[in-house]
Enzyme design. Structure first.
Site, PDB file in Angstrom:
ATOM      1  N   LYS A 112       0.813  -1.223   0.000  1.00  0.00           N
ATOM      2  CA  LYS A 112       0.000   0.000   0.000  1.00  0.00           C
ATOM      3  C   LYS A 112       0.844   1.270   0.000  1.00  0.00           C
ATOM      4  O   LYS A 112       0.393   2.305  -0.494  1.00  0.00           O
ATOM      5  CB  LYS A 112      -0.949   0.004   1.203  1.00  0.00           C
ATOM      6  CG  LYS A 112      -2.095  -0.980   1.069  1.00  0.00           C
ATOM      7  CD  LYS A 112      -3.206  -0.675   2.052  1.00  0.00           C
ATOM      8  CE  LYS A 112      -4.436  -1.525   1.779  1.00  0.00           C
ATOM      9  NZ  LYS A 112      -5.574  -1.167   2.654  1.00  0.00           N
ATOM     10  N   LYS A 198      -8.086  -9.921  -8.966  1.00  0.00           N
ATOM     11  CA  LYS A 198      -9.243 -10.047  -8.083  1.00  0.00           C
ATOM     12  C   LYS A 198     -10.274  -8.962  -8.374  1.00  0.00           C
ATOM     13  O   LYS A 198      -9.920  -7.832  -8.722  1.00  0.00           O
ATOM     14  CB  LYS A 198      -8.808  -9.920  -6.612  1.00  0.00           C
ATOM     15  CG  LYS A 198      -8.298 -11.200  -5.996  1.00  0.00           C
ATOM     16  CD  LYS A 198      -7.970 -11.018  -4.526  1.00  0.00           C
ATOM     17  CE  LYS A 198      -9.222 -10.842  -3.681  1.00  0.00           C
ATOM     18  NZ  LYS A 198      -8.909 -10.797  -2.235  1.00  0.00           N
ATOM     19  N   LYS A 201     -13.181  -3.136  -5.547  1.00  0.00           N
ATOM     20  CA  LYS A 201     -13.891  -1.865  -5.602  1.00  0.00           C
ATOM     21  C   LYS A 201     -12.975  -0.727  -6.042  1.00  0.00           C
ATOM     22  O   LYS A 201     -13.445   0.346  -6.411  1.00  0.00           O
ATOM     23  CB  LYS A 201     -14.536  -1.555  -4.251  1.00  0.00           C
ATOM     24  CG  LYS A 201     -13.584  -1.356  -3.111  1.00  0.00           C
ATOM     25  CD  LYS A 201     -14.319  -1.259  -1.767  1.00  0.00           C
ATOM     26  CE  LYS A 201     -14.349  -2.578  -1.063  1.00  0.00           C
ATOM     27  NZ  LYS A 201     -15.044  -2.572   0.227  1.00  0.00           N
TER      28      LYS A 201
END
Length: 335
Positions: A112, A198, A201
């Site tokens: 991240k 995957k 969102k």
């Protein structure tokens, strides 16, 4: 037995969330003994840049979605972290036990923070300690996990073990060491635009996912436009090995129908996607339609959603207090 699961309120739930985790949470209410705690990880959400008003709205929207999916607040605790200050308190207490070497091994921070780690927040770095606090606070015995969360649960166990060793006696540990469970039927759902990624969102293309807020026409349109290949469906799963998009769509059908990929292929072998996609769309609408209707009825009722979260938080605060008190006492902190 006490199970605990959390999810970040970062936007609408999608099919991957539902088949990968939420459906299993709902089933656990009937199939597993003991307490079930489900929380919205809004404290985790502030480890990354965010818009405060959106976090508030997303927390309520996620609450509506979870209830629409079948979380029964009379049988389970549903709450957000911010309503239970003991989560943040215990994280600070555990920061003294967690080791930099352990945190340096956490892959999520590396993923991240990217190349510019110096500008990442301290909260993102210590995120796993808050996750440990989430779990240990309630004497959780079992945590449903996917492959990507095993590392964080292992850290929670390491923190619990070291704290018990350093500050508690062997016959009276402060923390329970939680065990991982991988629920049966936990599906890994991939993007409708790329069968190797995957469903997420965060994907900029809304056509890559089925949102639980999508109406019937939108769901059918997305399925019909999903990326595929020109081959017909084989008669067994081995025939899908080098066909990621085909494998994904068949896998979604199998997960929705609660059956195996081989069983789906026995019924649809030889079909092209011109016939298979409408069948998949119809099954999606049949499964998600009632969820969507319940969500739409609840999503704008702010008072009802806040009451649901406060009801769960009130019970969670009671469950958390003995463990938090024991941690303070073990550390020698006067209160």
């Amino acid at each position: 037995m006490r199970t605990l699961s959390g999810i970040q309120p970062t936007g609408n739930l999608h099919l991957g969330n539902y088949l990968g985790a939420i459906r299993n949470w709902v089933r656990m209410q009937d199939e597993m003994e003991g307490d079930k705690l489900y929380f919205l990880a809004d404290l985790h959400a502030i480890s990354m840049p965010h818009v405060p008003a959106e976090l508030t709205a997303n927390t309520r929207a996620m609450t509506a979605a979870l209830v629409a999916c079948g979380i029964d607040t009379d049988r389970s605790l549903l709450f957000n972290q911010a309503r239970v200050p003991a989560h943040a308190e215990l994280q600070w207490l555990l920061n003294g036990t967690a080791r930099l070497g352990w945190l340096n091994r956490m892959t999520q921070f590396k993923d991240k923070s990217g190349k510019n780690r110096e500008s990442a927040s301290a909260a993102l770095y210590t995120y796993p300690v808050l996750q440990a606090a989430d779990v240990l606070l309630y004497q959780t015995t079992h945590v449903p996990v996917g492959e990507d969360q095993k590392q964080h649960l292992e850290l929670a166990r390491d923190v619990a073990q070291k704290f018990n060793n350093d500050y508690a006696s062997e016959d009276k540990p402060v923390f329970t060491l939680p065990e991982p469970i991988i629920p049966a039927g936990m599906a890994r759902i991939m993007s409708l635009r790329d069968g190797t990624a995957k469903m997420s969102k965060s994907d900029p293309s809304d056509m890559s996912r089925i949102n639980l807020t999508d109406d019937a026409d939108t769901m059918m349109q997305k399925v019909k436009k999903a990326k595929t290949d020109p081959e017909v469906l084989p008669s067994e799963a081995a025939g899908l090995e080098s066909r990621p998009e085909a494998r994904n769509l068949v896998g979604i059908y199998a997960a929705l129908a609660d059956t195996s990929v081989d069983a789906v292929l026995r019924d649809h072998a030889g079909q092209g996607f011109g016939a298979f996609k409408p069948a998949l769309g119809a099954l999606l609408i049949e499964t998600l339609g009632p969820i969507n209707a319940r969500f739409v009825a609840l999503k704008d009722d702010t008072a009802a959603l806040d009451a649901i979260l406060e009801k769960g938080a009130e019970k969670a605060r009671v469950l958390a207090k003995p463990t938090l008190d024991a941690a303070y006492a073990a550390l020698g902190l006067c209160r």
